[in-house]
Motif scaffolding. Sequence first.
Motif, PDB file in Angstrom:
ATOM      1  N   UNK A  35      21.270  -1.566  -1.338  1.00  0.00           N
ATOM      2  CA  UNK A  35      22.125  -2.521  -0.626  1.00  0.00           C
ATOM      3  C   UNK A  35      21.861  -2.478   0.870  1.00  0.00           C
ATOM      4  N   UNK A  36      21.273  -1.376   1.357  1.00  0.00           N
ATOM      5  CA  UNK A  36      21.105  -1.246   2.800  1.00  0.00           C
ATOM      6  C   UNK A  36      19.939  -2.078   3.334  1.00  0.00           C
ATOM      7  N   UNK A  37      18.937  -2.373   2.510  1.00  0.00           N
ATOM      8  CA  UNK A  37      17.818  -3.180   2.999  1.00  0.00           C
ATOM      9  C   UNK A  37      18.254  -4.617   3.323  1.00  0.00           C
ATOM     10  N   UNK A  38      18.991  -5.304   2.415  1.00  0.00           N
ATOM     11  CA  UNK A  38      19.502  -6.633   2.795  1.00  0.00           C
ATOM     12  C   UNK A  38      20.410  -6.575   4.021  1.00  0.00           C
ATOM     13  N   UNK A  39      21.202  -5.494   4.122  1.00  0.00           N
ATOM     14  CA  UNK A  39      22.087  -5.362   5.287  1.00  0.00           C
ATOM     15  C   UNK A  39      21.276  -5.226   6.566  1.00  0.00           C
ATOM     16  N   UNK A  40      20.172  -4.468   6.490  1.00  0.00           N
ATOM     17  CA  UNK A  40      19.323  -4.291   7.672  1.00  0.00           C
ATOM     18  C   UNK A  40      18.711  -5.619   8.110  1.00  0.00           C
ATOM     19  N   UNK A  41      18.289  -6.409   7.147  1.00  0.00           N
ATOM     20  CA  UNK A  41      17.695  -7.709   7.488  1.00  0.00           C
ATOM     21  C   UNK A  41      18.732  -8.652   8.087  1.00  0.00           C
ATOM     22  N   UNK A  42      19.946  -8.610   7.556  1.00  0.00           N
ATOM     23  CA  UNK A  42      20.994  -9.482   8.094  1.00  0.00           C
ATOM     24  C   UNK A  42      21.292  -9.144   9.559  1.00  0.00           C
ATOM     25  N   UNK A  43      21.209  -7.857   9.881  1.00  0.00           N
ATOM     26  CA  UNK A  43      21.506  -7.430  11.247  1.00  0.00           C
ATOM     27  C   UNK A  43      20.479  -7.960  12.249  1.00  0.00           C
ATOM     28  N   UNK A  44      19.238  -8.158  11.797  1.00  0.00           N
ATOM     29  CA  UNK A  44      18.183  -8.539  12.742  1.00  0.00           C
ATOM     30  C   UNK A  44      17.798 -10.013  12.620  1.00  0.00           C
ATOM     31  N   UNK A  45      18.498 -10.749  11.774  1.00  0.00           N
ATOM     32  CA  UNK A  45      18.119 -12.165  11.594  1.00  0.00           C
ATOM     33  C   UNK A  45      19.245 -13.117  11.988  1.00  0.00           C
ATOM     34  N   UNK A  46      20.064 -12.696  12.923  1.00  0.00           N
ATOM     35  CA  UNK A  46      21.010 -13.636  13.498  1.00  0.00           C
ATOM     36  C   UNK A  46      20.238 -14.752  14.185  1.00  0.00           C
ATOM     37  N   UNK A  47      20.902 -15.858  14.463  1.00  0.00           N
ATOM     38  CA  UNK A  47      20.210 -17.039  14.987  1.00  0.00           C
ATOM     39  C   UNK A  47      19.383 -16.718  16.220  1.00  0.00           C
ATOM     40  N   UNK A  48      19.956 -15.962  17.169  1.00  0.00           N
ATOM     41  CA  UNK A  48      19.249 -15.666  18.402  1.00  0.00           C
ATOM     42  C   UNK A  48      18.069 -14.736  18.138  1.00  0.00           C
ATOM     43  N   UNK A  49      18.295 -13.679  17.368  1.00  0.00           N
ATOM     44  CA  UNK A  49      17.229 -12.726  17.079  1.00  0.00           C
ATOM     45  C   UNK A  49      16.104 -13.373  16.285  1.00  0.00           C
ATOM     46  N   UNK A  50      16.471 -14.212  15.327  1.00  0.00           N
ATOM     47  CA  UNK A  50      15.454 -14.841  14.492  1.00  0.00           C
ATOM     48  C   UNK A  50      14.516 -15.692  15.346  1.00  0.00           C
ATOM     49  N   UNK A  51      15.071 -16.431  16.275  1.00  0.00           N
ATOM     50  CA  UNK A  51      14.222 -17.242  17.150  1.00  0.00           C
ATOM     51  C   UNK A  51      13.375 -16.357  18.056  1.00  0.00           C
ATOM     52  N   UNK A  52      13.995 -15.328  18.586  1.00  0.00           N
ATOM     53  CA  UNK A  52      13.273 -14.437  19.501  1.00  0.00           C
ATOM     54  C   UNK A  52      12.077 -13.795  18.817  1.00  0.00           C
ATOM     55  N   UNK A  53      12.286 -13.321  17.575  1.00  0.00           N
ATOM     56  CA  UNK A  53      11.224 -12.625  16.856  1.00  0.00           C
ATOM     57  C   UNK A  53      10.179 -13.584  16.299  1.00  0.00           C
ATOM     58  N   UNK A  54      10.607 -14.797  15.957  1.00  0.00           N
ATOM     59  CA  UNK A  54       9.712 -15.709  15.252  1.00  0.00           C
ATOM     60  C   UNK A  54       8.847 -16.562  16.180  1.00  0.00           C
ATOM     61  N   UNK A  55       9.332 -16.849  17.366  1.00  0.00           N
ATOM     62  CA  UNK A  55       8.662 -17.830  18.214  1.00  0.00           C
ATOM     63  C   UNK A  55       7.754 -17.205  19.269  1.00  0.00           C
ATOM     64  N   UNK A  56       7.562 -15.891  19.188  1.00  0.00           N
ATOM     65  CA  UNK A  56       6.627 -15.242  20.092  1.00  0.00           C
ATOM     66  C   UNK A  56       6.047 -14.016  19.417  1.00  0.00           C
ATOM     67  N   UNK A  57       4.892 -13.590  19.905  1.00  0.00           N
ATOM     68  CA  UNK A  57       4.283 -12.391  19.351  1.00  0.00           C
ATOM     69  C   UNK A  57       5.100 -11.162  19.737  1.00  0.00           C
ATOM     70  N   UNK A  58       5.104 -10.176  18.861  1.00  0.00           N
ATOM     71  CA  UNK A  58       5.787  -8.933  19.155  1.00  0.00           C
ATOM     72  C   UNK A  58       4.951  -8.039  20.056  1.00  0.00           C
ATOM     73  N   UNK A  59       5.463  -6.851  20.327  1.00  0.00           N
ATOM     74  CA  UNK A  59       4.736  -5.884  21.141  1.00  0.00           C
ATOM     75  C   UNK A  59       3.431  -5.517  20.439  1.00  0.00           C
TER      76      UNK A  59
END
Length: 474
Positions: free
Chosen positions: A133-157
């Motif tokens: 159950x913790x893996x879906x919870x972890x993804x939900x924490x990092x895929x809020x609208x703002x985070x999802x755009x931040x992570x998806x629309x630019x390259x990571x480190x």
Amino acid sequence: MLTRTSSQSLTGQLADRFAERIRNRLLAPGARLPSVRECARQQGVSPHTVVAAYDQLLAQGLVEARRQKGFYVRDAAAVNGTAATSMSFVSQPAAVPVVAADASTLIRGMFHRPSDKPQPGMGVFPPDWLESTFMPAALRRVTGAKSLQEFSLQYGEPAGDGGLRRSLSTKLARINVPAGPDQIVTTVGATHALDIVSRTLLRPGDPVMVEEPGWALEFARLEALGMRILPVPRNADGPDLEVMARYCNAGEGHRPKLFVSVSVLHNPTGYSLSPGSAHRVLQLANQHDFHIVEDDTYSHLAPEHATRLSSLDGLQRTVYVSGFAKILAPNWRIGFLAASPDMVGRFLETKLITTLTTPSLFERALAWCIDQGQLRRHAERIRLRLDGARGRTVKLALGAGCTLAAEPAGLFGWVDTGVDTDALTQRMLDEGYLIAPGSLFHARRPPTTLMRINFATGQDAAFWKVFARVRDQL
């Protein structure tokens, strides 16, 4: 089994069965098909049906007939004139050429399962073991609208998510591997990390020592890069030091540049390195100037105090590699490497050239799983479950007339069946089971009676009943 009620003829069914196995590399190039009489007996059909099926395979270019010898799987690369040439080495033991297609047998088996039955030849845990159950919870924490755009629309480190690298640094400290966040590079799984190390430190033609038996994919991967494979027998306490010394004392230009090792819970034997053997390996590396890449893929199943070369060496000549596909999320494809400060920049350059960067979303979710202790507790549950499965599988294997070639430990068992396991593999496929013959774990696929068993998927009594029947027929 073949059926007369099918809309397809028995000849067509038999030809299609062999064709599928050849295309999926479950029958390797050069493998001999059963004799006409033996195949007829195994499949319960007439010799005429077998001859007709083999004729269809000949017409498709999948097999070749050798006078008075039988039918053999055709090597497509050799037919096209692109087969790998044999490599020579001036001292014994000789460097060994590898047929890359052989290594794909188990990998392809992960995607082309012969049936819905438990598959003891697989190299992974059953999916239901990894559910949480913790893996879906972890993804939900990092895929809020703002985070999802931040992570998806630019390259990571380039080196990977900074939060994950800090978590990994803390995790490595618990096994006494000294690596700050700036000494860690995340990768697309542990195999990608191994590939980055090879592409950075080696050039085509370089000799590389690899433990044998060992991971089939590693032999094939290095051969595909043009390296000379130098097999080093793996003993219970570590690699054969005398063989390593002979390689190291070869003439200039033939000495190994790299040693690839699985120190803890070695695949396929389950062996773990002893402190004495580890010290002698590091002495050889310093004396003869080669690097060591330590593949610690099974670290989550091992005690933290287990002997690791990277811990003793402090990442001076060692490069530490691990990942999370085995224990947590195969499709997240998160691995990493840790190296000395003067080496990590070179590895990062290779990562940039090959993949640019790695997905920040999954890396940030994994960091949360580590920091919250969820991964640690999950691994503890897996270890307890595996302990029980190991005991049941060993009991079933012994009851089926097998012996253990190595003390049972970790995920895999190294089992002696008493018969040629290449032949056994084909007969078990007819029954819907994929097993891992011992020849796959050697550079030059010698005939052997050994096979690797996955303790998690090998505790099925029905499998062992079928195994015993087929083995006795052989």
